[in-house]
Design a protein around this motif. Structure first.
Motif, PDB file in Angstrom:
ATOM      1  N   ASN A 115     -11.422 -29.351  33.863  1.00  0.00           N
ATOM      2  CA  ASN A 115     -11.389 -28.367  34.957  1.00  0.00           C
ATOM      3  C   ASN A 115     -10.567 -27.117  34.704  1.00  0.00           C
ATOM      4  OD1 ASN A 115     -12.845 -30.140  36.922  1.00  0.00           O
ATOM      5  ND2 ASN A 115     -11.078 -31.413  36.448  1.00  0.00           N
ATOM      6  N   SER A 116      -9.862 -27.062  33.582  1.00  0.00           N
ATOM      7  CA  SER A 116      -9.061 -25.869  33.290  1.00  0.00           C
ATOM      8  C   SER A 116      -8.751 -25.818  31.803  1.00  0.00           C
ATOM      9  CB  SER A 116      -7.749 -25.890  34.085  1.00  0.00           C
ATOM     10  OG  SER A 116      -6.902 -26.907  33.577  1.00  0.00           O
ATOM     11  N   GLY A 117      -8.268 -24.653  31.385  1.00  0.00           N
ATOM     12  CA  GLY A 117      -7.850 -24.502  29.995  1.00  0.00           C
ATOM     13  C   GLY A 117      -6.661 -25.393  29.680  1.00  0.00           C
ATOM     14  N   THR A 118      -5.753 -25.502  30.630  1.00  0.00           N
ATOM     15  CA  THR A 118      -4.576 -26.360  30.445  1.00  0.00           C
ATOM     16  C   THR A 118      -4.985 -27.797  30.171  1.00  0.00           C
ATOM     17  OG1 THR A 118      -3.190 -25.004  31.874  1.00  0.00           O
ATOM     18  CG2 THR A 118      -2.530 -27.289  31.610  1.00  0.00           C
ATOM     19  N   GLU A 119      -5.935 -28.267  30.961  1.00  0.00           N
ATOM     20  CA  GLU A 119      -6.403 -29.640  30.760  1.00  0.00           C
ATOM     21  C   GLU A 119      -7.024 -29.818  29.377  1.00  0.00           C
ATOM     22  OE1 GLU A 119      -8.792 -32.409  33.370  1.00  0.00           O
ATOM     23  OE2 GLU A 119      -8.598 -30.648  34.656  1.00  0.00           O
ATOM     24  N   ALA A 120      -7.717 -28.783  28.932  1.00  0.00           N
ATOM     25  CA  ALA A 120      -8.373 -28.861  27.622  1.00  0.00           C
ATOM     26  C   ALA A 120      -7.338 -28.968  26.501  1.00  0.00           C
ATOM     27  CB  ALA A 120      -9.269 -27.639  27.405  1.00  0.00           C
ATOM     28  N   THR A 121      -6.323 -28.088  26.522  1.00  0.00           N
ATOM     29  CA  THR A 121      -5.342 -28.114  25.427  1.00  0.00           C
ATOM     30  C   THR A 121      -4.477 -29.370  25.492  1.00  0.00           C
ATOM     31  OG1 THR A 121      -3.811 -26.809  26.774  1.00  0.00           O
ATOM     32  CG2 THR A 121      -5.205 -25.600  25.246  1.00  0.00           C
ATOM     33  N   GLN A 122      -4.091 -29.754  26.692  1.00  0.00           N
ATOM     34  CA  GLN A 122      -3.270 -30.946  26.861  1.00  0.00           C
ATOM     35  C   GLN A 122      -3.997 -32.178  26.325  1.00  0.00           C
ATOM     36  OE1 GLN A 122      -1.497 -31.892  30.864  1.00  0.00           O
ATOM     37  NE2 GLN A 122      -3.129 -33.378  30.883  1.00  0.00           N
ATOM     38  N   CYS A 143       2.109 -17.704  21.563  1.00  0.00           N
ATOM     39  CA  CYS A 143       0.780 -18.216  21.904  1.00  0.00           C
ATOM     40  C   CYS A 143       0.923 -19.094  23.151  1.00  0.00           C
ATOM     41  CB  CYS A 143       0.184 -19.040  20.770  1.00  0.00           C
ATOM     42  SG  CYS A 143      -0.494 -18.053  19.427  1.00  0.00           S
ATOM     43  N   TYR A 144       0.062 -18.852  24.120  1.00  0.00           N
ATOM     44  CA  TYR A 144       0.079 -19.628  25.360  1.00  0.00           C
ATOM     45  C   TYR A 144      -1.108 -20.574  25.350  1.00  0.00           C
ATOM     46  CZ  TYR A 144      -0.235 -20.630  30.398  1.00  0.00           C
ATOM     47  OH  TYR A 144      -0.305 -21.244  31.629  1.00  0.00           O
ATOM     48  N   HIS A 145      -0.835 -21.823  25.677  1.00  0.00           N
ATOM     49  CA  HIS A 145      -1.923 -22.810  25.686  1.00  0.00           C
ATOM     50  C   HIS A 145      -1.970 -23.554  27.006  1.00  0.00           C
ATOM     51  CE1 HIS A 145      -2.301 -21.992  21.429  1.00  0.00           C
ATOM     52  NE2 HIS A 145      -1.033 -22.288  21.246  1.00  0.00           N
ATOM     53  N   GLY A 146      -1.665 -22.863  28.091  1.00  0.00           N
ATOM     54  CA  GLY A 146      -1.617 -23.546  29.372  1.00  0.00           C
ATOM     55  C   GLY A 146      -0.230 -24.105  29.598  1.00  0.00           C
ATOM     56  N   HIS A 147      -0.052 -24.790  30.737  1.00  0.00           N
ATOM     57  CA  HIS A 147       1.317 -25.147  31.136  1.00  0.00           C
ATOM     58  C   HIS A 147       1.658 -26.609  30.906  1.00  0.00           C
ATOM     59  CE1 HIS A 147      -0.028 -27.136  34.817  1.00  0.00           C
ATOM     60  NE2 HIS A 147      -0.934 -26.180  34.882  1.00  0.00           N
ATOM     61  N   ILE A 205      -3.440 -23.035  17.806  1.00  0.00           N
ATOM     62  CA  ILE A 205      -3.271 -21.583  17.694  1.00  0.00           C
ATOM     63  C   ILE A 205      -4.328 -20.852  18.508  1.00  0.00           C
ATOM     64  CG2 ILE A 205      -4.729 -21.442  15.604  1.00  0.00           C
ATOM     65  CD1 ILE A 205      -2.778 -19.241  14.579  1.00  0.00           C
ATOM     66  N   GLU A 206      -3.945 -19.713  19.062  1.00  0.00           N
ATOM     67  CA  GLU A 206      -4.934 -18.763  19.553  1.00  0.00           C
ATOM     68  C   GLU A 206      -5.345 -17.953  18.310  1.00  0.00           C
ATOM     69  OE1 GLU A 206      -4.135 -16.489  23.362  1.00  0.00           O
ATOM     70  OE2 GLU A 206      -2.139 -17.198  22.973  1.00  0.00           O
ATOM     71  N   PRO A 207      -6.560 -18.131  17.812  1.00  0.00           N
ATOM     72  CA  PRO A 207      -6.915 -17.482  16.540  1.00  0.00           C
ATOM     73  C   PRO A 207      -6.801 -15.968  16.611  1.00  0.00           C
ATOM     74  CG  PRO A 207      -8.836 -18.534  17.568  1.00  0.00           C
ATOM     75  CD  PRO A 207      -7.647 -18.968  18.339  1.00  0.00           C
ATOM     76  N   ALA A 210      -3.756 -13.550  22.572  1.00  0.00           N
ATOM     77  CA  ALA A 210      -4.014 -12.648  23.700  1.00  0.00           C
ATOM     78  C   ALA A 210      -2.962 -12.791  24.787  1.00  0.00           C
ATOM     79  CB  ALA A 210      -5.406 -12.915  24.273  1.00  0.00           C
ATOM     80  N   ASN A 211      -2.037 -13.723  24.620  1.00  0.00           N
ATOM     81  CA  ASN A 211      -1.064 -13.981  25.675  1.00  0.00           C
ATOM     82  C   ASN A 211       0.338 -13.446  25.393  1.00  0.00           C
ATOM     83  OD1 ASN A 211      -2.361 -15.552  27.949  1.00  0.00           O
ATOM     84  ND2 ASN A 211      -3.143 -16.655  26.189  1.00  0.00           N
ATOM     85  N   MET A 212       0.459 -12.697  24.293  1.00  0.00           N
ATOM     86  CA  MET A 212       1.678 -11.875  24.114  1.00  0.00           C
ATOM     87  C   MET A 212       1.203 -10.431  24.097  1.00  0.00           C
ATOM     88  SD  MET A 212       2.576 -12.828  20.129  1.00  0.00           S
ATOM     89  CE  MET A 212       1.393 -13.815  19.177  1.00  0.00           C
ATOM     90  N   PHE A 238      -8.199 -24.800  17.480  1.00  0.00           N
ATOM     91  CA  PHE A 238      -8.319 -23.403  17.912  1.00  0.00           C
ATOM     92  C   PHE A 238      -8.377 -23.389  19.430  1.00  0.00           C
ATOM     93  CE2 PHE A 238     -10.260 -20.649  14.258  1.00  0.00           C
ATOM     94  CZ  PHE A 238      -9.117 -20.859  13.509  1.00  0.00           C
ATOM     95  N   ASP A 239      -7.398 -22.721  20.030  1.00  0.00           N
ATOM     96  CA  ASP A 239      -7.446 -22.522  21.474  1.00  0.00           C
ATOM     97  C   ASP A 239      -8.222 -21.235  21.729  1.00  0.00           C
ATOM     98  OD1 ASP A 239      -7.116 -21.977  24.109  1.00  0.00           O
ATOM     99  OD2 ASP A 239      -4.935 -22.248  24.149  1.00  0.00           O
ATOM    100  N   GLU A 240      -9.503 -21.412  22.032  1.00  0.00           N
ATOM    101  CA  GLU A 240     -10.388 -20.259  22.261  1.00  0.00           C
ATOM    102  C   GLU A 240     -10.684 -20.102  23.757  1.00  0.00           C
ATOM    103  OE1 GLU A 240     -12.608 -18.423  19.619  1.00  0.00           O
ATOM    104  OE2 GLU A 240     -12.807 -19.982  18.062  1.00  0.00           O
ATOM    105  N   VAL A 241      -9.714 -20.461  24.574  1.00  0.00           N
ATOM    106  CA  VAL A 241      -9.898 -20.348  26.032  1.00  0.00           C
ATOM    107  C   VAL A 241     -10.193 -18.885  26.407  1.00  0.00           C
ATOM    108  CG1 VAL A 241      -8.753 -20.565  28.279  1.00  0.00           C
ATOM    109  CG2 VAL A 241      -8.603 -22.426  26.623  1.00  0.00           C
ATOM    110  N   ILE A 242      -9.558 -17.951  25.712  1.00  0.00           N
ATOM    111  CA  ILE A 242      -9.887 -16.535  25.944  1.00  0.00           C
ATOM    112  C   ILE A 242     -10.957 -16.042  24.980  1.00  0.00           C
ATOM    113  CG2 ILE A 242      -8.996 -14.178  25.560  1.00  0.00           C
ATOM    114  CD1 ILE A 242      -6.622 -14.831  27.212  1.00  0.00           C
ATOM    115  N   GLY A 266     -12.407 -22.410  27.953  1.00  0.00           N
ATOM    116  CA  GLY A 266     -12.132 -22.318  29.388  1.00  0.00           C
ATOM    117  C   GLY A 266     -12.659 -20.985  29.871  1.00  0.00           C
ATOM    118  N   LYS A 267     -12.005 -20.420  30.877  1.00  0.00           N
ATOM    119  CA  LYS A 267     -12.315 -19.084  31.387  1.00  0.00           C
ATOM    120  C   LYS A 267     -13.827 -18.769  31.406  1.00  0.00           C
ATOM    121  CE  LYS A 267      -7.644 -17.492  31.046  1.00  0.00           C
ATOM    122  NZ  LYS A 267      -6.658 -17.954  30.084  1.00  0.00           N
ATOM    123  N   ILE A 268     -14.366 -18.080  30.403  1.00  0.00           N
ATOM    124  CA  ILE A 268     -15.761 -17.613  30.471  1.00  0.00           C
ATOM    125  C   ILE A 268     -16.755 -18.754  30.710  1.00  0.00           C
ATOM    126  CG2 ILE A 268     -17.656 -16.595  29.105  1.00  0.00           C
ATOM    127  CD1 ILE A 268     -15.589 -14.694  27.885  1.00  0.00           C
TER     128      ILE A 268
END
Ligand SMILES: *Cc1c(COP(=O)(O)O)cnc(C)c1O
Length: 428
Positions: A115-122, A143-147, A205-207, A210-212, A238-242, A266-268
């Motif tokens: 249901n979210s990017g956070t859930e995916a990375t976790q 790099c941000y990968h959710g909370h 990694i965010e390849p 986009a979060n800095m 690869f965290d390709e949420v964005i 996630g997102k899109i």
């Protein structure tokens, strides 16, 4: 510009919602002032409660690559809703969305929708730990990968905005398992993977970061990363949420020609509804319950409305020439903005790739978190509010990506450029 109604609603919200928001950066903390309270969005525009319209460069933090209220997406939700809003049972829609994702991402042999990017990375981290029987993970500063706990160590995004690189409430024993190095630093990467690689379950990694703010990987950095992971038997996530379905249909991994072991999305892929996904190598994914011993579940996972919105979005994106169009739009805008900065000798750095950019108020090149942090956030805040006054809604933080969607017309981009041109010429 009238803002009375927005102000009143936000004031009420502050008494009840923490900080008046449900996600920190929305509170305008680092730029000051009262956030817009949004009433509706259509195409490129968002409208606040006072009826002011803005050209939107937030686009729900990148989720709305088609813009607001795209007819195909709204139509798909309207068609799905009367048939039921949730079943907690298999549906064809989730298979269809998974199939579209797999078509774009050859590295994804099997997938799990959440249901979210956070859930995916976790979940991807838990899976990597279960699969490798190792506990450590490696991430990159900024790099941000959710909370999720393990990943909120030196994470960019809101943490960077509010000067909280590492959240409170993360048990020391867990934070210790998260190793953090600087993005784009090949020596550090090699050293840690040679020394500790055999204890590291995964590198996430965010390849394209986009979060800095947007930071591109140096030439061959991702390739080296892939090689080093392979040598130590460390999974590459690869965290390709964005970046997924933004840089290209096949995300950053398609653009850079790297096959990660696992990919988070996630997102899109949710078309503005809450969706996340993780997938990759079949042998790894088969370690997930009900086939394997790593548990992960979700009452609303594969939700039919979310599947309908996601599927409608991806079907639009599969049309021929869409990403070329997005690339041309971004290039047109960013080259013109770059020229403005150069001509006015403004101490700014523009980093961009297809569909997103960040203008850093920074006199040195931004290649990692350390250099991003040298940005003048007060100068950014001033610029942000000047643009807002002109009806341009940028992400309210220096350390975020601005998103160009398919709904941004040449006229929208030209108007934005004109406002930015005036700003820099008047100040310069
Ligand atoms: C937004 C984001 C996430 C988290 O997704 P949520 O849906 O907000 O939980 C994870 N990784 C990256 C790269 C993101 O940009």
């Amino acid at each position: 510009m009238k803002t009375k109604k927005s102000q009143k609603i936000f004031k009420n919200s502050q008494a009840l919602l923490v900080g008046g928001v449900n996600s920190p950066v929305r509170a305008f903390g680092s730029v000051g002032g009262v956030p817009l309270v949004i009433k509706k969005g259509r195409g490129v525009q968002v409208y606040d409660e006072d009826g002011n319209g803005y050209i939107d460069f937030v686009n729900s933090w990148g989720a709305l690559i088609l813009g607001h209220g795209h007819p195909s997406v709204v139509g798909a939700i309207q068609k799905a809703a009367p048939l039921g809003t949730s079943f907690g049972a298999p549906t064809q829609a989730e298979y269809l969305l998974a199939k579209e994702i797999k078509k774009a991402f050859p590295s994804i042999q099997k997938i799990r929708l959440v249901n979210s990017g956070t859930e995916a990375t976790q979940s991807a981290i838990r899976l990597a730990r279960g699969f490798t029987q190792r506990e450590k993970i490696l991430k990159f500063s900024g790099c941000y990968h959710g909370h999720t706990d393990s990943l909120l160590v030196k994470a960019g995004s809101g943490g960077a905005t509010f000067g909280i690189p590492t959240s409170q409430g993360i048990p020391g024993a867990l934070a210790e398992k998260t190793r953090v190095i600087e993005f784009n630093n090949e020596e550090e990467l090699r050293a840690i993977l040679v020394q500790e690689g055999k204890e590291i379950a995964a590198v996430i990694i965010e390849p394209v970061a986009a979060n800095m703010g947007v930071v591109l990987p140096k030439k061959n950095f991702l390739k080296k990363l892939k090689q080093l992971c392979k040598t130590s038997g460390t999974l590459l996530i690869f965290d390709e949420v964005i970046t997924g379905f933004r840089l290209a249909l096949g995300g950053a991994q398609g653009v850079y020609g790297i096959k990660p072991d696992l990919t988070c999305l996630g997102k899109i892929i949710g078309g503005g509804l809450p969706v996340g996904a993780y997938g990759g190598r079949k042998d790894v994914m088969n370690h997930l319950s009900p086939l394997g011993g790593v548990y992960q579940a979700g009452t609303l996972s594969g939700n039919p409305l979310a599947m309908a919105a996601g599927l409608a979005t991806l079907r639009e994106l599969f049309q021929k020439g869409i990403y070329e169009k997005l690339r041309v739009k971004t290039k047109y805008f960013c080259e013109a903005l770059q020229e403005i900065i150069q001509k006015t000798e403004s101490p700014c750095q523009l980093n961009w790739t297809t569909g997103m950019f960040t203008l850093f108020f920074n006199s040195s090149k931004v290649i990692d978190f350390k250099s991003a942090m040298l940005s003048d956030t007060q100068a950014f805040a001033h610029f942000f509010h000047a643009m807002l006054q002109k009806g341009i809604y940028l992400p309210p933080s220096q350390f975020e990506a601005n998103f160009i969607s398919l709904s941004h017309s040449k006229k929208d981009l030209d108007y934005t450029l004109e406002c930015m041109r005036c700003y820099f010429y008047e100040r310069g």
